[in-house]
Design an enzyme around this catalytic site. Structure first.
Site, short mmCIF file in Angstrom:
data_model
loop_
_atom_site.label_atom_id
_atom_site.label_comp_id
_atom_site.label_asym_id
_atom_site.label_seq_id
_atom_site.Cartn_x
_atom_site.Cartn_y
_atom_site.Cartn_z
N TYR A 156 26.31 52.91 44.27
CA TYR A 156 26.22 54.72 44.43
C TYR A 156 25.80 54.82 45.90
O TYR A 156 26.26 55.43 46.44
CB TYR A 156 25.42 54.49 43.18
CG TYR A 156 25.23 55.57 42.70
CD1 TYR A 156 26.05 56.67 42.25
CD2 TYR A 156 24.15 56.34 43.31
CE1 TYR A 156 25.64 58.23 42.17
CE2 TYR A 156 23.67 57.64 42.85
CZ TYR A 156 24.59 58.21 42.21
OH TYR A 156 24.12 59.61 42.09
N LYS A 160 26.73 57.54 48.58
CA LYS A 160 26.32 59.09 48.61
C LYS A 160 25.96 58.61 49.91
O LYS A 160 25.56 59.60 50.57
CB LYS A 160 24.71 58.59 47.62
CG LYS A 160 25.01 58.73 46.21
CD LYS A 160 26.11 59.72 45.98
CE LYS A 160 26.77 60.10 44.43
NZ LYS A 160 27.28 61.71 44.33
#
Ligand code: NAD
Length: 248
Positions: A156, A160
């Site tokens: 993640y 990002k």
């Protein structure tokens, strides 16, 4: 006259959470809305109806943002219904948290494809339209963990952080054509994504935040409105953290 009157926005992952709040905020300001999510379910249908009742044109398309051909198809279809796209909000995102030791290749690939490849897919798909219009605002929903990293979120955080690099590059590539590109990095926002966490974990998180609370989806939507509208006409290539001073 709303801040977005006459503009059309495309928002991915819009049927709930932050995407839904952005759709509602943009509708309040007069934008027409092209919305996508994985399924055209009751949630999606209800939102579509609500937005149309607010006096704007809104249509929900079932589409998987992680699939290149699907992004091309949905933009093509939407342009027949809406004719222009002024704003793109790359909001669709998922988590598959695990310590690196236990993270599977599937968990890595899925998160990178949904969170990061989708941004490439949709930006490519709308690029031609924005270039022809000689204007556009692209908003990428990153996260504070894309800036700071976070144990248990290698996939993640990497996705990002990748979105931030993409944002800065597109701002440089398309700036001369009056196309702006910015990222929002929310901290701990209360949505279905964070509802999965236990009450105890949520309390612990709030304690660590200087403002002593999680943010609301509307608080993120207000920043998206700023970036989408002419209020931010000279803001591009930036990452705006919406995190109650969690990360400074
Ligand atoms: P959410 O899970 O409530 O909503 C995400 C939406 O995206 C869902 O409607 C889901 O169906 C849709 N989606 C998932 N995969 C998709 C795909 N392949 N194609 C199209 N749609 C897809 O999540 P949220 O909390 O509203 O998060 C929205 C964005 O904000 C995400 O990118 C997330 O990473 C980011 N974010 C959230 C928080 C938070 O605290 N909630 C913090 C930082 C960043």
């Amino acid at each position: 006259m709303g801040l977005l009157t006459g503009k059309t926005a495309l928002i991915t992952g819009a049927s709930r959470g932050i995407g839904k709040a952005i759709a509602e905020k943009f509708a309040e300001e007069g934008a027409n809305l092209i919305l996508t999510d994985l399924f055209y379910d009751d949630q999606a249908k209800n939102l579509e109806e609500k937005l149309n009742q607010m006096g704007v044109k809104a249509k929900m398309y079932a589409s998987d943002a992680s699939k290149f051909a699907d992004a091309q198809r949905v933009v093509e279809e939407a342009l027949k219904d809406f004719e222009r796209i002024d704003i793109l909000v790359n909001n669709a995102g998922i988590t598959r948290d695990n310590l690196l030791m236990r993270m599977t290749e599937e968990q890595w690939d899925l998160v990178i494809n949904v969170n990061l490849k989708s941004v490439f897919n949709l930006t490519k798909a709308v690029q031609g339209t924005m270039l022809r219009q000689r204007s556009g605002s692209i908003i990428n929903m990153s996260s504070v963990v894309g800036v700071s990293g976070n144990a248990g979120q290698a996939n993640y955080s990497a996705s990002k952080a990748g979105m931030i690099g993409f944002t800065k590059t597109i701002a440089r590539e398309l700036g001369s054509r009056n196309i702006r590109c910015n990222a929002i990095a929310p901290g701990f926002i209360l949505t279905e994504m964070t509802e999965k966490l236990s009450e105890e974990v949520r309390k612990e998180w709030a304690e660590k935040i200087p403002m002593k609370r999680g943010g609301s989806t509307e608080e993120v939507a207000k920043v998206a409105l700023f970036l989408a509208s002419d209020l931010s006409s000279y803001v591009s290539g930036q990452v705006i953290q919406v995190c109650g001073a969690m990360l400074t």
